[in-house]
Motif scaffolding. Structure first.
Motif, PDB file in Angstrom:
ATOM      1  N   VAL A 118       0.848  -1.205   0.000  1.00 55.39           N
ATOM      2  CA  VAL A 118       0.000   0.000   0.000  1.00 55.39           C
ATOM      3  C   VAL A 118       0.885   1.257   0.000  1.00 55.39           C
ATOM      4  O   VAL A 118       1.747   1.399   0.851  1.00 55.39           O
ATOM      5  N   GLY A 119       0.659   2.139  -0.964  1.00 55.02           N
ATOM      6  CA  GLY A 119       1.480   3.352  -1.099  1.00 55.02           C
ATOM      7  C   GLY A 119       2.785   2.991  -1.777  1.00 55.02           C
ATOM      8  O   GLY A 119       3.862   3.208  -1.252  1.00 55.02           O
ATOM      9  N   THR A 120       2.674   2.480  -2.987  1.00 59.44           N
ATOM     10  CA  THR A 120       3.836   1.830  -3.622  1.00 59.44           C
ATOM     11  C   THR A 120       4.863   2.805  -4.196  1.00 59.44           C
ATOM     12  O   THR A 120       6.019   2.437  -4.401  1.00 59.44           O
ATOM     13  N   THR A 141      -0.922  -0.523  -4.475  1.00 61.30           N
ATOM     14  CA  THR A 141      -1.859   0.593  -4.653  1.00 61.30           C
ATOM     15  C   THR A 141      -1.156   1.908  -4.337  1.00 61.30           C
ATOM     16  O   THR A 141      -0.167   1.940  -3.595  1.00 61.30           O
ATOM     17  N   ASP A 142      -1.685   2.970  -4.909  1.00 58.82           N
ATOM     18  CA  ASP A 142      -1.230   4.313  -4.544  1.00 58.82           C
ATOM     19  C   ASP A 142      -2.316   5.303  -4.946  1.00 58.82           C
ATOM     20  O   ASP A 142      -2.981   5.114  -5.962  1.00 58.82           O
ATOM     21  N   THR A 143      -2.490   6.354  -4.132  1.00 55.74           N
ATOM     22  CA  THR A 143      -3.478   7.388  -4.466  1.00 55.74           C
ATOM     23  C   THR A 143      -2.962   8.290  -5.587  1.00 55.74           C
ATOM     24  O   THR A 143      -3.744   8.994  -6.210  1.00 55.74           O
ATOM     25  N   GLY A 167      -5.678   4.190  -6.085  1.00 56.36           N
ATOM     26  CA  GLY A 167      -6.779   4.271  -5.123  1.00 56.36           C
ATOM     27  C   GLY A 167      -6.280   4.315  -3.694  1.00 56.36           C
ATOM     28  O   GLY A 167      -5.086   4.145  -3.414  1.00 56.36           O
ATOM     29  N   ASN A 168      -7.237   4.523  -2.791  1.00 56.58           N
ATOM     30  CA  ASN A 168      -6.954   4.693  -1.370  1.00 56.58           C
ATOM     31  C   ASN A 168      -6.737   3.333  -0.672  1.00 56.58           C
ATOM     32  O   ASN A 168      -7.558   2.425  -0.838  1.00 56.58           O
ATOM     33  N   ILE A 169      -5.652   3.220   0.067  1.00 61.16           N
ATOM     34  CA  ILE A 169      -5.344   2.039   0.894  1.00 61.16           C
ATOM     35  C   ILE A 169      -5.612   0.734   0.115  1.00 61.16           C
ATOM     36  O   ILE A 169      -4.866   0.420  -0.798  1.00 61.16           O
ATOM     37  N   LEU A 170      -6.692  -0.009   0.491  1.00 68.23           N
ATOM     38  CA  LEU A 170      -6.959  -1.300  -0.173  1.00 68.23           C
ATOM     39  C   LEU A 170      -8.201  -1.232  -1.070  1.00 68.23           C
ATOM     40  O   LEU A 170      -8.625  -2.263  -1.609  1.00 68.23           O
TER      41      LEU A 170
HETATM   42  C1  LIG Z   1       6.676   7.332   1.759  1.00 67.65           C
HETATM   43  S1  LIG Z   1       6.028   7.040   0.142  1.00 67.65           S
HETATM   44  C2  LIG Z   1       6.574   5.362  -0.090  1.00 67.65           C
HETATM   45  C3  LIG Z   1       6.737   4.931  -1.523  1.00 67.65           C
HETATM   46  C4  LIG Z   1       7.337   3.548  -1.689  1.00 67.65           C
HETATM   47  N1  LIG Z   1       6.544   2.529  -1.035  1.00 67.65           N
HETATM   48  C5  LIG Z   1       8.740   3.497  -1.145  1.00 67.65           C
HETATM   49  O1  LIG Z   1       8.960   2.958  -0.056  1.00 67.65           O
HETATM   50  O2  LIG Z   1       9.648   4.002  -1.819  1.00 67.65           O
HETATM   51  C6  LIG Z   1       4.299   6.881   0.490  1.00 67.65           C
HETATM   52  C7  LIG Z   1       3.411   6.639  -0.723  1.00 67.65           C
HETATM   53  O3  LIG Z   1       2.081   6.416  -0.246  1.00 67.65           O
HETATM   54  C8  LIG Z   1       1.152   7.034  -1.113  1.00 67.65           C
HETATM   55  N2  LIG Z   1      -0.069   7.256  -0.315  1.00 67.65           N
HETATM   56  C9  LIG Z   1      -0.308   8.233   0.601  1.00 67.65           C
HETATM   57  N3  LIG Z   1      -1.522   8.053   1.164  1.00 67.65           N
HETATM   58  C10 LIG Z   1      -2.052   6.926   0.593  1.00 67.65           C
HETATM   59  C11 LIG Z   1      -3.278   6.215   0.763  1.00 67.65           C
HETATM   60  N4  LIG Z   1      -4.206   6.633   1.625  1.00 67.65           N
HETATM   61  N5  LIG Z   1      -3.507   5.104   0.010  1.00 67.65           N
HETATM   62  C12 LIG Z   1      -2.574   4.680  -0.877  1.00 67.65           C
HETATM   63  N6  LIG Z   1      -1.387   5.317  -1.077  1.00 67.65           N
HETATM   64  C13 LIG Z   1      -1.130   6.407  -0.355  1.00 67.65           C
HETATM   65  C14 LIG Z   1       1.879   8.293  -1.581  1.00 67.65           C
HETATM   66  O4  LIG Z   1       1.330   8.765  -2.795  1.00 67.65           O
HETATM   67  C15 LIG Z   1       3.309   7.782  -1.720  1.00 67.65           C
HETATM   68  O5  LIG Z   1       3.557   7.302  -3.024  1.00 67.65           O
END
Ligand SMILES: C[S@@+](CC[C@H](N)C(=O)[O-])C[C@H]1O[C@@H](n2cnc3c(N)ncnc32)[C@H](O)[C@@H]1O
Length: 278
Positions: A118-120, A141-143, A167-170
């Motif tokens: 999540v948040g890739t 996933t990623d927003t 999308g958001n989280i899962l």
């Molecule tokens: C700290 S970065 C980490 C990126 C990657 N996983 C890494 O470790 O290099 C956090 C990521 O989470 C995404 N993000 C933030 N809130 C989110 C949410 N509610 N759901 C999904 N992704 C989210 C951001 O867009 C960002 O790409």
């Protein structure tokens, strides 16, 4: 001027502008401008043509005014994967290598696991999981649509079959996978809003939404864990160094078991993991 002399002068220039590791930066930027590697730089005898010299000069200026080196070179090494990175997407950090190794450990002995990152961002975690566990079905996933595009293009270039969804989280994960996920892993944005203004300019060059979030995503993942994880499935998250007690407490209140806070190489709390009862 030969590249070795260009490097010497540009190292001085970067150093005068307060850039850390100025020589490594000068070498990496020049190698990128010349389309070669470090060894190629020093083997080269001819000087820079005018176009390359101009491009190099502009890149040095961007670096001095706070553009991260990786946004200039367009790449970042993550364990043994070379990832493409770019403006608008978080640059993977060495600390996260510890997270992904702690996550991989939880899949030992689990055949054909299902993993969700999540948040890739650039796809670092999901891609490394797939690289190491070819039998895994890996989702990410990623927003941020920009992050999803970049993660998909890294997956294509590396030949790794990861299903990346916006999308958001899962929310974007197929509902049929509820109760079947072996590993939920995330490096969410975890800085507090109040920390943002004191970050160095090169960190503030990364997207705010990738940096700032406190423990919001951690708490959402803890809530989602009982719904999505398979029996004995693991939730593994990266945390800020002061968040260990709060996040591990949330894991325990959600009845996750074998909860532990793991340190990074600098002995700072960095990862929390726990599993659903079997
Ligand atoms: C700290 S970065 C980490 C990126 C990657 N996983 C890494 O470790 O290099 C956090 C990521 O989470 C995404 N993000 C933030 N809130 C989110 C949410 N509610 N759901 C999904 N992704 C989210 C951001 O867009 C960002 O790409």
């Amino acid at each position: 001027m030969r590249p070795s002399e260009v490097i010497r002068r540009s190292t001085d220039y970067l150093e005068r502008h307060g850039v850390e590791s100025p020589r490594e930066n000068a070498e990496a930027i020049l190698a990128q401008c010349l389309g070669t590697d470090r060894a190629g730089l020093y083997a080269r005898r001819e000087g820079l043509d005018q176009t390359t010299a101009r491009r190099f000069g502009r890149a040095l200026c961007r670096r001095c005014s706070g553009t991260p080196l990786q946004y200039i070179t367009g790449e970042q090494q993550f364990l043994d994967l070379r990832l493409t990175v770019g403006r608008g997407v978080f640059i993977p950090r060495p600390e996260t290598e510890g997270l992904v190794l702690a996550a991989l450990e939880t899949l030992e002995g689990v055949p054909d696991p299902v993993a969700v990152d999540v948040g890739t961002g650039s796809g670092a975690i999901a891609l490394f999981l797939k690289h190491r566990r070819r039998d895994a079905q890996v989702f990410a996933t990623d927003t941020s649509a920009e992050a999803v595009d970049l993660a998909r293009s890294n997956a294509r270039r590396l030949g790794l079959d990861v299903d990346v969804r916006v999308g958001n989280i899962l929310d974007p994960i197929p509902k049929a996978l509820r109760g079947r996920v072996s590993l939920l892993v995330s490096n969410p944005p975890y800085l507090a809003a109040g920390e943002y203004d004191s970050l160095p300019p090169e960190v503030r060059a990364e997207p705010y939404e990738a940096l700032v979030g406190g423990t919001g995503v951690h708490r959402s993942l803890v809530l989602a864990a009982s719904e999505w994880l398979a029996p004995s499935g693991w939730l593994v998250v990266e945390i800020g160094e002061t968040q260990g007690r709060e996040v591990s407490g949330a894991f325990r209140r959600a009845s996750l078991q074998d909860v532990e806070v793991l340190p990074d190489l600098a002995s700072r709390d960095r990862v929390v993991r726990g599993r659903l009862p079997g």
